[in-house]
Structure formats: structure tokens, C-alpha cells
Design a protein around this motif. Structure first.
Motif, short mmCIF file in Angstrom:
data_model
loop_
_atom_site.label_atom_id
_atom_site.label_comp_id
_atom_site.label_asym_id
_atom_site.label_seq_id
_atom_site.Cartn_x
_atom_site.Cartn_y
_atom_site.Cartn_z
N THR A 59 0.84 -1.20 0.00
CA THR A 59 0.00 0.00 0.00
C THR A 59 0.87 1.24 0.00
OG1 THR A 59 -0.10 0.17 2.41
CG2 THR A 59 -1.76 -1.22 1.34
N LEU A 60 0.29 2.36 -0.44
CA LEU A 60 1.03 3.62 -0.50
C LEU A 60 1.41 4.11 0.89
CD1 LEU A 60 2.08 6.00 -2.19
CD2 LEU A 60 -0.21 7.04 -2.02
N GLU A 61 0.50 3.93 1.86
CA GLU A 61 0.77 4.39 3.22
C GLU A 61 1.97 3.65 3.82
OE1 GLU A 61 -2.14 3.49 2.04
OE2 GLU A 61 -3.15 5.47 2.01
N GLN A 62 2.02 2.32 3.58
CA GLN A 62 3.17 1.55 4.08
C GLN A 62 4.48 2.04 3.47
OE1 GLN A 62 2.23 -2.49 3.11
NE2 GLN A 62 0.96 -2.84 4.93
N MET A 63 4.48 2.27 2.18
CA MET A 63 5.70 2.71 1.50
C MET A 63 6.16 4.08 2.01
SD MET A 63 5.03 1.49 -2.43
CE MET A 63 4.84 -0.23 -2.87
N LEU A 64 5.22 5.01 2.22
CA LEU A 64 5.59 6.33 2.73
C LEU A 64 6.12 6.24 4.16
CD1 LEU A 64 2.65 8.52 1.35
CD2 LEU A 64 5.02 8.40 0.51
N PHE A 65 5.61 5.28 4.94
CA PHE A 65 6.13 5.07 6.29
C PHE A 65 7.59 4.62 6.24
CE2 PHE A 65 7.05 2.00 9.68
CZ PHE A 65 6.94 2.82 10.79
N TRP A 66 7.84 3.60 5.40
CA TRP A 66 9.21 3.07 5.32
C TRP A 66 10.19 4.07 4.70
CZ3 TRP A 66 9.74 -0.52 8.55
CH2 TRP A 66 8.79 -1.52 8.74
N ILE A 67 9.72 4.90 3.77
CA ILE A 67 10.63 5.84 3.12
C ILE A 67 11.10 6.92 4.09
CG2 ILE A 67 9.08 7.65 2.20
CD1 ILE A 67 10.57 7.30 -0.48
N LYS A 68 10.23 7.27 5.07
CA LYS A 68 10.65 8.22 6.09
C LYS A 68 11.80 7.64 6.93
CE LYS A 68 6.19 10.59 6.52
NZ LYS A 68 5.03 10.88 7.39
N LEU A 69 11.76 6.34 7.20
CA LEU A 69 12.86 5.69 7.93
C LEU A 69 14.10 5.53 7.05
CD1 LEU A 69 10.86 2.94 9.88
CD2 LEU A 69 11.63 5.17 10.70
N GLU A 70 13.89 5.33 5.75
CA GLU A 70 15.03 5.24 4.83
C GLU A 70 15.88 6.51 4.88
OE1 GLU A 70 14.02 4.08 0.78
OE2 GLU A 70 12.28 2.98 1.56
N TYR A 71 15.20 7.64 5.03
CA TYR A 71 15.92 8.91 4.98
C TYR A 71 16.78 9.17 6.22
CZ TYR A 71 14.79 10.98 0.53
OH TYR A 71 14.75 11.26 -0.82
N LEU A 72 16.64 8.32 7.22
CA LEU A 72 17.62 8.37 8.31
C LEU A 72 19.02 8.05 7.77
CD1 LEU A 72 15.66 6.53 11.15
CD2 LEU A 72 16.35 8.94 11.13
N GLY A 73 19.06 7.19 6.77
CA GLY A 73 20.34 6.87 6.13
C GLY A 73 20.62 7.72 4.92
N ILE A 74 19.61 7.94 4.06
CA ILE A 74 19.83 8.69 2.82
C ILE A 74 20.28 10.13 3.11
CG2 ILE A 74 18.69 9.60 0.77
CD1 ILE A 74 16.83 7.17 0.83
N SER A 75 19.65 10.78 4.10
CA SER A 75 19.94 12.18 4.39
C SER A 75 21.40 12.38 4.81
CB SER A 75 19.00 12.70 5.49
OG SER A 75 17.67 12.59 5.09
N ASP A 118 3.93 16.11 3.93
CA ASP A 118 2.49 16.28 3.69
C ASP A 118 2.06 17.72 3.94
OD1 ASP A 118 2.30 13.64 3.03
OD2 ASP A 118 1.68 12.99 5.03
N LEU A 119 2.84 18.48 4.69
CA LEU A 119 2.45 19.84 5.03
C LEU A 119 2.88 20.86 3.97
CD1 LEU A 119 3.43 19.83 8.84
CD2 LEU A 119 1.18 19.42 7.82
N HIS A 120 3.95 20.54 3.20
CA HIS A 120 4.48 21.56 2.27
C HIS A 120 4.82 21.00 0.89
CE1 HIS A 120 8.17 19.58 3.46
NE2 HIS A 120 7.90 19.89 4.74
N HIS A 121 5.05 19.70 0.80
CA HIS A 121 5.39 19.03 -0.47
C HIS A 121 6.64 19.63 -1.14
CE1 HIS A 121 1.71 16.67 -0.40
NE2 HIS A 121 1.05 17.79 -0.08
N LEU A 122 7.61 20.03 -0.31
CA LEU A 122 8.87 20.58 -0.86
C LEU A 122 9.80 19.47 -1.34
CD1 LEU A 122 9.64 23.41 1.73
CD2 LEU A 122 8.89 23.67 -0.64
#
Length: 588
Positions: A59-75, A118-122
């Protein structure tokens, strides 16, 4: 949360757990720059680990959840790569907190913007789920900050890579290869990411292979760090240490191949011997002594000294071998340390020679005072007492005249002794000025013959001077007078009654040979050895004539000062021949 695992997700999760575990182990166990590369690897595994769960989501919600955790490493991945390279190369700006905070500023903002997208879509202007492939994938529309973060990440990787290459592009091959591995670890995954960003490589409609590339590269580096202690010593520190060591250093592996050396080592090899990494010890030492190869083959700690004869001068090199063992005492190679001790050896030789000369001078000094107190004082005091007894009437005139020949003979010995003492004192205490001039050696021999004739007649000894034309020598006449007087006097002293002392001179090439030959008691081999070393000794004559040992010492020294030489042939009971060689005077 329903997850549907597939080969891509399982591979990413399993590999991320392995590399992540190794990264944590390395970061906790090791220190310095190795800890920073471990942290860089850890952030890559965070990205790969949660990306694996994203690929398993439906689902899209699951993917967006995991991508936020991915950015702990990507960032933070690119930022920590830059910090690692600066640490590894010893950049001074990292001593404070300002630069690290600036490097981490954009990654921190990126993480915040992803979590609040979700607040700014930057970061993402739009996200949607695609179900056209084997399994669902996330499709994103990039926002303005996504481009900022991407440019920053690429810049951090490229700057870090440039810092590495600039610092170590001229390093020794061993550490240059290490640097190349680091650069490859950064650039290899980056190339995959560029291909993904431009849509060149996107398997199954949109899978990002960048995490796979990072995990594969860092898996190899993790094992290299643990197995071979990769990055345990900074090359910049190692190079500096090797440069400042004044002793030559050669490092060989277990197969006797050169793997490292310092600049000082090149001084111990000729210009036609090329000292380079990878050369075998046999090739490197082919023009050297076999002892060096034996040091490597014995595999034990040992120190040897090698003497080398050069065109200009000789040299002495001390070589120390040190086995290189691991923690299990397994042999890994040999370390050879070269040190030029020529000056030290020469200094020690000079000190030994000076000590010997000082000891000899002390012996001569003691002999000097012994002569003054005994050999010189006795005859002088004897004459003084004889004169006193004659004046007081204790000895009659007839008795005085009867003792006079013996007194005269003693005084002649005293005169020769006094002359030798004064000459020796002049030579040893204040030095002498050599005044060489051309003179006729036959004339000097004749003068000495006449001077010592009376002493010879008293012992019924004949002094025979073979007739010869004028022979000119170039030397100090006063010194040669004393030399010949001592040699002829000794010949008379050690000859038997009725013997003959032969004097001769002849021209041989550019030298004049003057010989004094007797058929007396001869000189022992022990005393001949002392003569050759300049050591004084005393021997009484056949009629118990006293001696001081100074005469022959002066003879040896005066001949040397006049650039001459002396040859002695003697046999016990058969006699002695002293031959003096002096420079011939050049004709005008």
C-alpha cells in the motif's frame, strides 16, 4: 501491516543486517578514521534495510512510512562520507565543531522536510502506487528540495573523493591501492544512483539499485577491515614517520618481496639499483653481500655489520632484521633497518688509537723520569763525588788518572743519553720543525764513524765504511745525525770484541739506502714486534752497557718524519742489519 516479501526485499534486508552488524562491531571496537567509515557504512545499511521493507509493502501508506525511515540513512550518508574523508586525511578544520555542524545542516533539514512532506510538499510534490509490475512500486514526483538534497549529496561525495585523491595520489603503492579502494567505495554506488535518477537503469519499472551497490561495496570493505586491519593506520601518519626516520627501512612480505621502504633506504643502494615496491629481495640485493639474503631467510632478529669498499672511501653499515609476526605469532614478513655507522666506527678507532698512544706516552713519560733519576743522575753524581774525594785528598792524583778512562766512557754514554732525552722531549712536548735540505750522506756517515771510533776501539771493534761517491739525500740533517749515531752506537754496544760494524750507502731508484750491520747478539722476535709498533724496550750491552730504549724510538720517529722507512733483519746470535731508506735529493 501486511508485507509481501520478494527476492529483492529479502536480499536487501539480509545484506543490510549483515553489513549493519559488521559496521556496529567495527565502530565500537576500533577508533579513529576507521570508526567514521564504519558509521558511513551504517547509514548505507539503514537506507538498504528500510528500502527492503518498502519493496515488500503493498500500500502507498506503508511505503511512505518506510521511506521516512530510509531517509535516516539517505539524508546523512553523503555528509558522513565527507566527514570520514576529512578525518582520514587529517584535515585540521575538523578539530572544532563548526565544520561538522555545517556539513550536517542540510541533511538535518532534509530529514525534517521528508517527515513533514504532507504539510508543504517541498521534497515530494506527489506520490502514487504503481501495480503494473511483479510487485507494487512507489512512484514519486520530485520537489525543489529533492534537487537540493541530491546536488548536496553528490557534492559531498565528490569533494570527499577529491580530498582523498589529492592527499594520497603520490603515496606509496601499498597505500595508494588502499585509497583507490576507498574512492571506488564512494563512486561505484554513486554511478548506479546517477543511472537511476536519469532513468537509465530502473529494473522492473522503478527499482533503485543504489542500495545494493552500497551494501555490496561495504560488505567487502567490512571484511577487509576485520581481516587485514585496513585503515588501522593513517597513510599520512605512516608516510610522515617513514620520511623522518634517518635509518633506512625496508619491509618485506613472507615471500621476500619489498612492500614498503622509506627515502633513507635509497642511500644504501647504488644508482643503478632501483628500489621499488614489488621487487624481490634477490634482485634488490644482487650487487650486495649474501648476508642480507641470509637475514631474510633466517627469519630471526639479528644485527650484522657490512663493510663496503668504495672508490672514494670505505663505509660500514649496520643492518638489523626484525621478524613481523601477527598476534598468533605467524610470520608475515621481515623488517630490515639500515644505519651508516662509518663515522662511529672511525671515531671508535681514533679513540682506541688515542688511548694506545696515551698509554705509550705515559710509559715513555715514566721511563723519562726513571732515566733522569737513575741513568742520568747516577753517573753525574758519581763524577761529582769523585771530584769531591780528589779535592779532599781521599783519592790521589794517580788513582784519579787511573779511574778517568772509565769516567770518560760513562760520560760519553751520558752525552748520548742526554742528547736522546732532549730530542725526545722536543719531539713529544712541543713538536719539531722539520727542515729538510740536500746533504751528502757519506759525509755524515764518516763524521759518525770518527765520533764513535774511540768507543769502538775500547771494545776492539772495527767500524768499516765502504768508500762511495757523494750520495745526496733530502732530509733534516740534524735528525739523520741522531738516527745514525744511535744505530752505530747500538751496533757497537751489542757486538763482541773483535767484531766488525759495517756501514754502507747506495742509491736505489729515487731512494738512498743506508745500512748499519753488526754480528752481535741480535734482536728477539718479541722486541722486533715492539720496534714495529713503536714500543720502547731496554736491553743491556755485551759489556753490561746500560740502555734507555729511547734511541730506537727516536730513530723510528725521525725516519717517518723525513718520509723514509726502515727495514730490520736480525737473528739471535748472528747479528742485526738496520737499513734506512730516505728520499734522494733532486739535482739542480
Amino acid at each position: 501491516m501486511e508485507l509481501v516479501f520478494n527476492p529483492f526485499s529479502v536480499t536487501l534486508i539480509a545484506t543490510s543486517l549483515l553489513v549493519g552488524g559488521l559496521s556496529l562491531f567495527i565502530a565500537i571496537r576500533l577508533k579513529g578514521s576507521t570508526r567514521w567509515v564504519a558509521l558511513t557504512m551504517l547509514f548505507a545499511t539503514i537506507w538498504g534495510f528500510f528500502y527492503g521493507f518498502e519493496l515488500a509493502s503493498s500500500t502507498l501508506e506503508q511505503m511512505l512510512f518506510w521511506i521516512k525511515l530510509e531517509y535516516l540513512g539517505i539524508s546523512f550518508f553523503g555528509a558522513f562520507w565527507l566527514i570520514f574523508t576529512l578525518k582520514y586525511t587529517g584535515h585540521k578544520s575538523l578539530n572544532g565543531f563548526t565544520l561538522p555542524l555545517l556539513i550536517l545542516l542540510i541533511p538535518t533539514i532534509t530529514l525534517i522536510l521528508v517527515w513533514t512532506n504532507d504539510l508543504h510538499h517541498l521534497h515530494y510534490t506527489n506520490t502514487e502506487l504503481i501495480n503494473q509490475g511483479t510487485f507494487p512500486l512507489l512512484k514519486i514526483t520530485k520537489g525543489p528540495w529533492y534537487l537540493v538534497h541530491t546536488v548536496y549529496s553528490y557534492a559531498a561525495f565528490l569533494i570527499g573523493t577529491f580530498v582523498l585523491w589529492k592527499r594520497f595520489r603520490f603515496a606509496d603503492p601499498l597505500y595508494l591501492n588502499q585509497t583507490k579502494l576507498l574512492i571506488a567505495a564512494g563512486l561505484f554506488p554513486l554511478i548506479f544512483n546517477i543511472f537511476y535518477q536519469f532513468g537509465i537503469i530502473q529494473p522492473l519499472g522503478g527499482i533503485d539499485l543504489t542500495p545494493y551497490a552500497f551494501l555490496f561495496t561495504y560488505l567487502i570493505i567490512s571484511f577487509a577491515i576485520l581481516k587485514f586491519n585496513l585503515f588501522s593506520i593513517k597513510p599520512i601518519a605512516q608516510n610522515k614517520i617513514m620520511e623522518i626516520i634517518t635509518r633506512g627501512v625496508l619491509v618485506f612480505d613472507s615471500h621476500n618481496q619489498l612492500i614498503d621502504f622509506n627515502p633513507a633506504a635509497k642511500n644504501f643502494f647504488s644508482t643503478n639499483t632501483k628500489c621499488k615496491v614489488g621487487i624481490s629481495a634477490k634482485s634488490l640485493f644482487k650487487n650486495k653481500r649474501e648476508e642480507l639474503l641470509e637475514l631474510l631467510q633466517n627469519r630471526e632478529q639479528k644485527t650484522i655489520t657490512i663493510h663496503t669498499k668504495g672508490e672514494a672511501n670505505n663505509s660500514t653499515v649496520q643492518v638489523e632484521s626484525i621478524p613481523i609476526l601477527d598476534k598468533n605469532s605467524i610470520f608475515n614478513g621481515m623488517l630490515l633497518l639500515f644505519e651508516d655507522i662509518t663515522e662511529q666506527v672511525q671515531t671508535n678507532e681514533r679513540l682506541i688509537k688515542q688511548a694506545e698512544d696515551l698509554q705509550q706516552l705515559n710509559e715513555l713519560k715514566d721511563k723519562f723520569f726513571s732515566i733522569i733519576s737513575h741513568d742520568l743522575k747516577g753517573p753525574v753524581f758519581g763524577v761529582k763525588e769523585l771530584i769531591h774525594m780528589t779535592q779532599t785528598g781521599m783519592v790521589s792524583k794517580d788513582e784519579f788518572l787511573e779511574m778517568l778512562p772509565e769516567v770518560s766512557k760513562n760520560m760519553e754514554q751520558v752525552a748520548i743519553l742526554l742528547e736522546n732525552l732532549l730530542a725526545w722531549a722536543s719531539s713529544q712536548l712541543r713538536g719539531e720543525v722539520i727542515d729538510p735540505t740536500p746533504f751528502d750522506i757519506m759525509e755524515v756517515l764518516n763524521q759518525q764513524k770518527n765520533l764513535l771510533s774511540r768507543i769502538a776501539l775500547e771494545k776492539k771493534i772495527l767500524i768499516d765504511l765502504k768508500p762511495q761517491e757523494r750520495i745526496l739525500v733530502y732530509a733534516d740533517k740534524n735528525m739523520i745525525d741522531l738516527v745514525l749515531r744511535n744505530l752505530i752506537s747500538n751496533a757497537i754496544k751489542f757486538s763482541k770484541s773483535g767484531d766488525k760494524v759495517e756501514l754502507s750507502a747506495e742509491l736505489i731508484g729515487n731512494q738512498v739506502k743506508i745500512c748499519v750491520k753488526d754480528k752481535g747478539m741480535g734482536i728477539s722476535s718479541e722486541n722486533l714486534q715492539k720496534l714495529s709498533q713503536g714500543v720502547s724496550f731496554t736491553t743491556r750491552g755485551l759489556n753490561n752497557e746500560s740502555g734507555t730504549g729511547l734511541g730506537l724510538i727516536l730513530v723510528r720517529e725521525y725516519i717517518r718524519k723525513n718520509k723514509g722507512s726502515m727495514d730490520i733483519k736480525s737473528e739471535i746470535g748472528m747479528g742485526t742489519t738496520f737499513c734506512v731508506f730516505l728520499p734522494k735529493a733532486t739535482s739542480n
